[in-house]
Design a protein around this motif. Sequence first.
Motif, short mmCIF file in Angstrom:
data_model
loop_
_atom_site.label_atom_id
_atom_site.label_comp_id
_atom_site.label_asym_id
_atom_site.label_seq_id
_atom_site.Cartn_x
_atom_site.Cartn_y
_atom_site.Cartn_z
N VAL A 188 14.13 8.90 -3.03
CA VAL A 188 12.76 8.55 -3.64
C VAL A 188 11.63 8.89 -2.61
O VAL A 188 11.92 8.59 -1.41
CB VAL A 188 12.86 7.14 -3.77
CG1 VAL A 188 11.47 6.50 -4.33
CG2 VAL A 188 13.89 6.59 -5.08
N SER A 189 10.59 9.36 -2.93
CA SER A 189 9.60 9.66 -2.12
C SER A 189 8.40 8.64 -2.10
O SER A 189 7.98 8.32 -3.27
CB SER A 189 8.92 11.14 -2.57
OG SER A 189 10.04 12.33 -2.39
N LEU A 190 7.91 8.23 -0.73
CA LEU A 190 7.12 7.35 -0.81
C LEU A 190 5.87 7.87 0.03
O LEU A 190 5.96 8.55 1.03
CB LEU A 190 7.66 5.90 -0.20
CG LEU A 190 8.78 5.43 -0.86
CD1 LEU A 190 9.55 4.33 0.17
CD2 LEU A 190 8.50 4.94 -2.12
N HIS A 191 4.67 7.26 -0.40
CA HIS A 191 3.48 7.70 0.25
C HIS A 191 2.63 6.13 0.58
O HIS A 191 2.22 5.58 -0.42
CB HIS A 191 2.45 8.70 -0.52
CG HIS A 191 1.11 8.91 0.02
ND1 HIS A 191 0.92 9.68 1.19
CD2 HIS A 191 0.03 8.32 -0.19
CE1 HIS A 191 -0.29 9.82 1.58
NE2 HIS A 191 -1.03 8.93 0.61
N ASN A 192 2.09 6.31 1.88
CA ASN A 192 1.35 4.92 2.23
C ASN A 192 0.07 5.44 1.92
O ASN A 192 -0.56 6.17 2.61
CB ASN A 192 1.66 4.55 3.58
CG ASN A 192 0.72 3.37 4.04
OD1 ASN A 192 -0.25 3.15 4.02
ND2 ASN A 192 1.68 2.36 4.31
N GLU A 193 -0.55 4.63 1.18
CA GLU A 193 -2.27 5.30 0.71
C GLU A 193 -3.21 4.99 1.86
O GLU A 193 -4.11 5.28 1.67
CB GLU A 193 -2.54 4.33 -0.60
CG GLU A 193 -1.42 4.59 -1.77
CD GLU A 193 -1.87 5.20 -2.75
OE1 GLU A 193 -2.63 4.59 -3.52
OE2 GLU A 193 -1.70 6.49 -3.05
N ASN B 262 0.85 -1.21 -0.15
CA ASN B 262 -0.02 0.17 -0.07
C ASN B 262 0.65 1.27 0.03
O ASN B 262 0.42 2.28 0.58
CB ASN B 262 -0.93 0.05 1.19
CG ASN B 262 -1.80 -1.07 1.30
OD1 ASN B 262 -1.92 -1.95 2.25
ND2 ASN B 262 -2.72 -1.26 -0.03
N THR B 263 1.96 1.27 -0.57
CA THR B 263 3.11 2.33 -0.69
C THR B 263 3.38 2.56 -1.92
O THR B 263 4.02 1.82 -2.85
CB THR B 263 4.35 1.92 0.16
OG1 THR B 263 3.92 1.61 1.54
CG2 THR B 263 5.28 2.99 0.23
N LYS B 264 3.17 3.69 -2.33
CA LYS B 264 3.28 4.39 -3.91
C LYS B 264 4.42 5.32 -3.86
O LYS B 264 4.71 6.05 -2.95
CB LYS B 264 1.90 5.24 -4.34
CG LYS B 264 2.20 5.43 -5.72
CD LYS B 264 0.67 6.18 -5.89
CE LYS B 264 0.58 6.85 -7.31
NZ LYS B 264 -0.65 7.22 -7.79
N VAL B 265 4.94 5.11 -4.90
CA VAL B 265 6.17 6.14 -5.17
C VAL B 265 5.78 7.28 -5.68
O VAL B 265 4.98 7.39 -6.77
CB VAL B 265 7.44 5.31 -6.14
CG1 VAL B 265 8.42 6.32 -6.54
CG2 VAL B 265 7.80 4.22 -5.77
N THR C 12 -2.29 4.66 5.50
CA THR C 12 -2.14 5.54 6.56
C THR C 12 -1.71 6.73 6.31
O THR C 12 -1.76 7.70 7.39
CB THR C 12 -0.90 4.80 7.42
OG1 THR C 12 0.34 5.12 6.72
CG2 THR C 12 -1.08 3.37 7.66
N GLY C 13 -1.34 7.24 5.26
CA GLY C 13 -1.02 8.68 4.92
C GLY C 13 0.44 8.87 5.24
O GLY C 13 0.89 10.03 5.07
N ASP C 14 1.35 7.95 5.76
CA ASP C 14 2.63 8.38 6.05
C ASP C 14 3.49 8.55 4.81
O ASP C 14 3.13 7.84 3.73
CB ASP C 14 3.22 7.07 6.71
CG ASP C 14 2.48 6.78 8.17
OD1 ASP C 14 1.73 7.56 8.77
OD2 ASP C 14 2.70 5.55 8.58
N GLU C 15 4.45 9.46 5.21
CA GLU C 15 5.30 9.83 3.88
C GLU C 15 6.77 9.30 4.41
O GLU C 15 7.05 9.48 5.37
CB GLU C 15 5.30 11.49 3.88
CG GLU C 15 3.99 12.01 3.58
CD GLU C 15 3.53 11.88 2.12
OE1 GLU C 15 4.34 11.32 1.30
OE2 GLU C 15 2.41 12.09 1.71
N LYS D 110 -2.75 -2.14 10.32
CA LYS D 110 -3.52 -1.04 10.21
C LYS D 110 -3.58 -0.93 8.61
O LYS D 110 -4.41 -0.15 8.17
CB LYS D 110 -2.61 0.35 10.37
CG LYS D 110 -2.39 0.31 11.89
CD LYS D 110 -1.75 1.77 12.22
CE LYS D 110 -1.54 1.80 13.94
NZ LYS D 110 -0.78 2.97 14.22
N LEU D 111 -3.38 -1.86 7.84
CA LEU D 111 -3.57 -1.68 6.49
C LEU D 111 -4.67 -2.56 5.98
O LEU D 111 -5.42 -3.35 6.92
CB LEU D 111 -2.14 -2.31 5.79
CG LEU D 111 -0.94 -1.26 6.13
CD1 LEU D 111 0.32 -1.95 5.23
CD2 LEU D 111 -1.37 -0.07 5.82
#
Length: 527
Positions: free
Chosen positions: A184-189, A168-171, A191-194, A441-442
């Motif tokens: 590389v920046s990652l965003h957890n779709e 659930n983690t997008k580049v 939890t919203g974590d960066e 939590k996912l």
Amino acid sequence: MKPDAARVLIIGGGVTGTGVARDLALRGIPSLLVEKRDLAAGASGGNHGLLHSGARYVGSDPEAARECMEESALLKRLAPHCIEDTKGLFVAVPGDDEHYIAEFPDLCAKVGLPAKELDPKTAMAMEPHLARDVIAAYEVRDGTIDPFMLCLDNISHACSLGAQMLRNTKVTALNVEGGAIRTVSLHNEKTGDELVIEPELVINASGAWAGIVADMAGAPLSVVHSQGTLVITQDRLSARVVNRLRMASDADILVPGGSVSILGTTSVRIDDPDDCRPTVEEVDRMLDDAIAMVPILETTRYIRAYAGVRPLVADTNGDANGDGDSNGGDRSVSRGYTLKDHASQGVANFITITGGKLTTFRYMAEKAGDLACRKLKVDVPCRTRTEPLPPSDAGRWTDPRLGARTWVDRAEEGDVILCECEMVSGRVVDSMMQEMAQDSKLSALSALNIRSRVGKGPCQGCFCGPRVTAHLYDEGWLEADRGLDELKEFVGRRWRGKAPILWGVPLQQAELQEALLCGMLELERKP
């Protein structure tokens, strides 16, 4: 190891990405695999599950045929628990190209592929549902492979050796400076974590999204998105893989898998891989064509349709293993893999590995691992060619036979069946949730669907969806509205596969599902 300590970032959680993670782990190279959804969420989970003998490509792509033949033999030895060695038939019916039928044994011989000619009556005795007017038949070394188990076992072994995975983690950004990706920046779709990491090397194994990811680094890669739709029968109609003896086309493969069979496939170009979904038109066209080979397909019941996107590289700037086709004839684009070193485009620490077949994933991972080692200045050979793939706890529940066997042999007092179609019990659900505790939590329901048979039987989540959700609430895995939100998402994804086959019993079942989920649970009112 913290995620930012990984030397290599792998983008994509299909068989190629998980295969690369295992290849690198066996060489002692720590990696982090990120996947925007979950394992096998793309083409790796949207295919026949066919372990190719190579015979399908002897006329159109001999190199791909040879790769499939060699890798199929390797996988049968190294990962037998993921494989059913069914064998396969190629059969022709009146109207098929007689020139290709006559040429087929010679084409197989040219790549060293065994193909045994059978009397048509013998083939019909071996597979009673074949058409009665078969005019030619050959036996080949096809088989079937469980892609979900394959992904889970690969990543489990990799993680046991030091790799990490974030689902659930997008580049969101590949930040290039001075001719290399620096961060590389990652965003957890969920939890919203960066998260921002600094890998030494980035490997793009994102399949149909490979061109999109490459563009983020300013290193264009032209990828053709070829959607293939398949349908699942309620019963297993053949013991072997049954192929139409003709050049690769639509609706010419029937693959047995567990208690069902899978018919496919089509080749329809789409613009965006996120828009992949089966259509009524594709299903109708396949059934109209396939009944000439297996007539019972006209009257059998279907559980669901689904689709995957083939990533076909049409322009590789000279680095492809196959040719492109600028005229859009997707069947003529090579099924060989593409390994692209983006140093030629000014990004020194960026690799793309895409294309290929499920059958050739290990070979693709080996070649990507070899290139990664050269870039990292690591002199360690590939071990996946000789090292068996160990079965994992995470992958065992995808076996369609295991649920019933476990219930009969080791049923525990107080345990209850939550998924009656596939015999998945509450104890089994709990064990899978405990294995995923670090990701609690996912997504839960969709993760259970990938890691087991939940929702894959004839009811398609109609009954097991609410039951499993209620159980997860009872056991404290879910709270507040999260369970209902997940149930709506889960049912929505199953609905995408049911919509194209709504006639007969599936239509009646859809009405019941609407009454249950909308009338009782009011899911249609959830935003």
